[in-house]
Write an enzyme that holds these catalytic residues in place. Structure first.
Site, mmCIF file in Angstrom:
data_model
loop_
_atom_site.group_PDB
_atom_site.id
_atom_site.type_symbol
_atom_site.label_atom_id
_atom_site.label_comp_id
_atom_site.label_asym_id
_atom_site.label_seq_id
_atom_site.Cartn_x
_atom_site.Cartn_y
_atom_site.Cartn_z
ATOM 1 N N LYS A 13 0.019 -25.693 -53.907
ATOM 2 C CA LYS A 13 -0.065 -25.557 -55.372
ATOM 3 C C LYS A 13 -1.489 -25.798 -55.856
ATOM 4 O O LYS A 13 -2.008 -25.041 -56.677
ATOM 5 C CB LYS A 13 0.867 -26.559 -56.074
ATOM 6 N N ARG A 88 8.541 -32.200 -62.619
ATOM 7 C CA ARG A 88 8.946 -32.680 -61.298
ATOM 8 C C ARG A 88 10.431 -33.022 -61.247
ATOM 9 O O ARG A 88 10.935 -33.344 -60.188
ATOM 10 C CB ARG A 88 8.144 -33.940 -61.062
ATOM 11 N N ARG A 127 -4.963 -32.159 -44.660
ATOM 12 C CA ARG A 127 -5.540 -31.994 -46.003
ATOM 13 C C ARG A 127 -6.649 -33.012 -46.287
ATOM 14 O O ARG A 127 -6.510 -34.200 -46.018
ATOM 15 C CB ARG A 127 -4.427 -32.157 -47.037
ATOM 16 N N ARG A 163 -6.229 -38.351 -49.003
ATOM 17 C CA ARG A 163 -5.500 -39.055 -50.054
ATOM 18 C C ARG A 163 -4.715 -40.207 -49.446
ATOM 19 O O ARG A 163 -4.116 -40.051 -48.390
ATOM 20 C CB ARG A 163 -4.523 -38.079 -50.729
ATOM 21 N N ARG A 174 7.900 -38.504 -50.024
ATOM 22 C CA ARG A 174 7.579 -37.493 -51.050
ATOM 23 C C ARG A 174 8.396 -36.216 -50.831
ATOM 24 O O ARG A 174 8.826 -35.590 -51.788
ATOM 25 C CB ARG A 174 6.075 -37.187 -51.021
#
Ligand code: AMP
Length: 275
Positions: A13, A88, A127, A163, A174
């Site tokens: 996203k 969300r 990531r 992160r 998550r």
């Protein structure tokens, strides 16, 4: 255009939003980025959000909705926006509806980015984000060396950080939270005829093309990079046309079989007369 990008953590996203910002000239509104900025600045909102974020849970709706209401009130959103990571859950989706209804600016599209579970986990592990400009990279699929650019904020090489919530335990939570709270939004928007789903696996450019098509935005034709072997063939081909063109002129064209017989006929007749 007012767009929502829907998808699990790691579905791309953020990366695709950045592409849309460049192409459509409308801002990306990432609730995750806004919350991380609040945490980094040490504001009251950041302090209240931090614990939920660190454990992979959703931050309280009242905090997120207050933040989004404020952001959507800023003038740069008048041309449109890309919502990344919001809504969300169903409560947030209803709240967004009311917010946009009040200003008579309904959503234009909701695009769901579909990625296999195993691929999500791999992507999140690789990531990295530039600590200065916020650009998202992936050590496996889009490393900063491939991008061949320095950070636009510092002019130095990108300063990559992972992160804190991209660790194995938090990622599992998550993804679970996504399935439980966010996935129901797929049916919510489908029932309203707004959902467009795309396959978000494959290279980033291909996914961007699918996304633009899903949004009905004209996709400019990209030139395929010329492979070395193809380039050599092209050179070989350019060497021969002169010959081929000459061969096609009437004089040099090879005579056909009937033409050959006609050409030989007078000589045959002369021999017959002599006999
Ligand atoms: P993201 O960058 O979108 O993956 O978000 C990182 C974290 O921020 C999430 O795991 C949540 O803890 C929090 N968060 C982001 N967006 C929302 C939202 N719309 N509602 C609640 N929590 C959110």
């Amino acid at each position: 255009m007012r767009i929502v990008l829907l998808g699990a953590p790691g579905s791309g996203k953020g990366t695709q939003s950045q592409r849309l910002v460049e192409r459509l000239g409308i801002p990306q509104i990432s609730t995750g980025d806004l919350l991380r900025a609040a945490v980094a600045r040490g504001t009251e909102l950041g302090r209240q959000a931090k614990e939920a974020m660190d454990s992979g849970r959703l931050v309280d709706d009242s905090l997120v909705l207050g933040m989004i209401r404020e952001r959507l009130g800023e003038p740069d959103t008048r041309k449109g926006f890309i919502l990344d990571g919001f809504p969300r859950n169903l409560a947030q989706a209803h709240a967004l509806d009311h917010l946009l209804e009040a200003v008579k600016q309904p959503l234009d599209a909701v695009v769901q980015l579909e990625v296999d579970y195993g691929e999500l986990v791999k992507r999140i592990a690789g990531r990295r984000t530039c600590a200065d400009c916020g650009r998202v990279f992936n050590l496996m699929t889009s490393p900063p060396a491939g991008a061949n650019v320095s950070c636009p904020k510092t002019g130095q090489p990108h300063r990559l950080v992972q992160r804190p919530d991209d660790n194995e335990a938090t990622v599992a939570e998550r993804l679970r939270v996504y399935d439980e709270k966010t996935r129901p939004l797929v049916d919510f928007y489908r029932a309203r005829g707004m959902l467009r789903a795309i396959d978000a696996e494959g290279d980033v450019d291909t996914v961007t093309r699918r996304l633009m098509q899903a949004l009905g935005v004209r996709v400019p034709k990209t030139r395929r990079p010329v492979r070395k072997s193809a380039a050599k063939k092209a050179v070989r081909r350019t060497k021969t046309p002169a010959k081929r063109v000459r061969a096609k002129t009437p004089k040099q064209r090879r005579p056909s079989a009937p033409a050959k017989r006609r050409a030989k006929a007078p000589a045959k007749r002369a021999r017959a007369r002599r006999r």
